[in-house]
Design a protein around this motif. Structure first.
Motif, PDB file in Angstrom:
ATOM      1  N   ALA A   1       0.835  -1.209   0.000  1.00  0.00           N
ATOM      2  CA  ALA A   1       0.000   0.000   0.000  1.00  0.00           C
ATOM      3  C   ALA A   1       0.862   1.249   0.000  1.00  0.00           C
ATOM      4  O   ALA A   1       0.580   2.222  -0.725  1.00  0.00           O
ATOM      5  N   GLU A   2       1.933   1.236   0.798  1.00  0.00           N
ATOM      6  CA  GLU A   2       2.835   2.393   0.839  1.00  0.00           C
ATOM      7  C   GLU A   2       3.556   2.580  -0.490  1.00  0.00           C
ATOM      8  O   GLU A   2       3.687   3.709  -0.988  1.00  0.00           O
ATOM      9  N   LEU A   3       4.007   1.482  -1.061  1.00  0.00           N
ATOM     10  CA  LEU A   3       4.709   1.558  -2.340  1.00  0.00           C
ATOM     11  C   LEU A   3       3.770   2.017  -3.454  1.00  0.00           C
ATOM     12  O   LEU A   3       4.162   2.821  -4.315  1.00  0.00           O
ATOM     13  N   ALA A   4       2.554   1.518  -3.438  1.00  0.00           N
ATOM     14  CA  ALA A   4       1.584   1.903  -4.460  1.00  0.00           C
ATOM     15  C   ALA A   4       1.253   3.384  -4.356  1.00  0.00           C
ATOM     16  O   ALA A   4       1.117   4.083  -5.376  1.00  0.00           O
ATOM     17  N   ASP A   5       1.121   3.870  -3.124  1.00  0.00           N
ATOM     18  CA  ASP A   5       0.838   5.295  -2.924  1.00  0.00           C
ATOM     19  C   ASP A   5       2.010   6.148  -3.427  1.00  0.00           C
ATOM     20  O   ASP A   5       1.805   7.169  -4.087  1.00  0.00           O
ATOM     21  N   ALA A   6       3.225   5.717  -3.123  1.00  0.00           N
ATOM     22  CA  ALA A   6       4.414   6.494  -3.515  1.00  0.00           C
ATOM     23  C   ALA A   6       4.636   6.484  -5.026  1.00  0.00           C
ATOM     24  O   ALA A   6       5.172   7.449  -5.584  1.00  0.00           O
ATOM     25  N   THR A   7       4.227   5.404  -5.689  1.00  0.00           N
ATOM     26  CA  THR A   7       4.475   5.277  -7.126  1.00  0.00           C
ATOM     27  C   THR A   7       3.230   5.546  -7.970  1.00  0.00           C
ATOM     28  O   THR A   7       3.302   5.496  -9.199  1.00  0.00           O
TER      29      THR A   7
END
Length: 334
Positions: A40-46
């Motif tokens: 979820a964090e990676l998806a938000d950042a990318t």
């Protein structure tokens, strides 16, 4: 060896290339630099779809780039850490380039190149790689990043292998953003440099040279190495330039360098060698890339000797480095 598994690995290699390309484009290794992060964090950042990103991460775990730490979180492996943009010899810039559609589509024309001897890139895009990059500045930036990444991977090895300290002025012909030249100037404080490349490429060198602390000792000049290169250098360096071109074009470039040199000058080609390569697979595949994309070729020592002879040079020595490139030294024929 399980022949089926090995053949399957070879056949599906393109999937790994694209997955790694996307990882580089999204900057996943950089996002994981400080430790594990959730999908979820990676998806938000990318700004990506979390479900699809999870599937990508699963594939990248399978090839060893990342590790699943549980609870839908992922972390860098040693390989993933080396894939960060700020890693000492990062090749992330190269990965961003090889998966770009304009390059990828050209490689799909390998069969065309094999059947006809023509460059696949021109067959697909209707122009040479260099013409395409001139018309697409965003792709030129991606390409320049890739060339800088490749230079970063070998620069220290080249400077370790060859004594540049005996020269007053080093002219880097086709030197891109100046990564190799900055390594030379950093190692040898008494040496002056000249960075020469196409005007649009050379303009991007100032920032890198300044960051390396060598800008005050380096001139940046734009032009075409088919027409003229800066005169007055003690040594002329061409790294991964000649392999981009046909024999006739290579001789033209080398003769341009010869006209700019004094009788006591030296020419250095930094290239892979088919007959001496410590990594024959990489060199052979690079040769295919030259066939499909640039229209040049990797060569043997004797083939470089012939090119140099036709251009007014004698091959004097060949220096192995700790990488897969060699430093080929030549002197003007007397």
């Amino acid at each position: 060896m399980d022949a089926f598994r090995e053949l399957h690995r070879l056949i599906t290699g393109y999937q790994v290339s694209q997955a790694v390309h996307v990882a580089a484009t999204l900057g996943l290794s950089d996002l994981l630099a400080d430790g594990p992060r959730s999908v979820a964090e990676l998806a938000d950042a990318t700004r990506t779809d979390a479900r699809s990103l999870r599937r990508l991460m699963r594939g990248l775990v399978a090839v060893g780039l990342y590790v699943d730490t549980g609870d839908d979180r992922f972390a860098n492996t040693e390989l993933g850490d080396a894939f960060r943009n700020d890693a000492p010899r990062s090749v992330a810039g190269w990965a961003r380039f090889v998966g770009r559609p304009f390059h990828w589509q050209a490689y799909a024309s390998l069969e065309h190149s094999v059947r006809t001897g023509e460059t696949g890139f021109a067959a697909v895009h209707g122009m040479s790689l260099w013409g395409y990059l001139a018309e697409h500045p965003d792709e030129q930036n991606v390409f320049d990043d890739a060339m800088t990444a490749l230079s970063r991977a070998v620069a220290d090895a080249v400077v370790d292998a060859y004594d540049f300290g005996r020269f007053g002025t080093v002219v880097d012909v086709g030197g891109g953003r100046g990564l190799l030249l900055s390594a030379v100037l950093s190692r040898y404080p008494s040496v002056e440099g000249v960075l020469f490349d196409r005007p649009d490429v050379a303009a991007g060198a100032h920032q890198l040279l300044a960051a390396a602390g060598v800008a005050q000792r380096c001139k940046v000049i734009g032009g075409s190495f088919f027409e003229a290169v800066p005169a007055g250098g003690d040594v002329y360096v061409l790294k991964a330039v000649i392999h981009d071109w046909s024999d006739a074009e290579s001789v033209e470039i080398l003769r341009t360098c010869r006209r700019a040199m004094s009788a006591s000058g030296r020419l250095l080609l930094v290239e892979q060698l088919l007959d001496l390569s410590p990594d024959p697979v990489r060199t052979a595949l690079s040769d295919l890339t030259m066939l499909v994309v640039a229209g040049g070729q990797e060569r043997t020592t004797d083939e470089y000797r012939s090119l140099l002879s036709a251009s007014g040079f004698d091959l004097t020595r060949t220096f192995a480095t700790a990488s897969d490139v060699f430093v080929i030294e030549a002197a003007p024929t007397q």
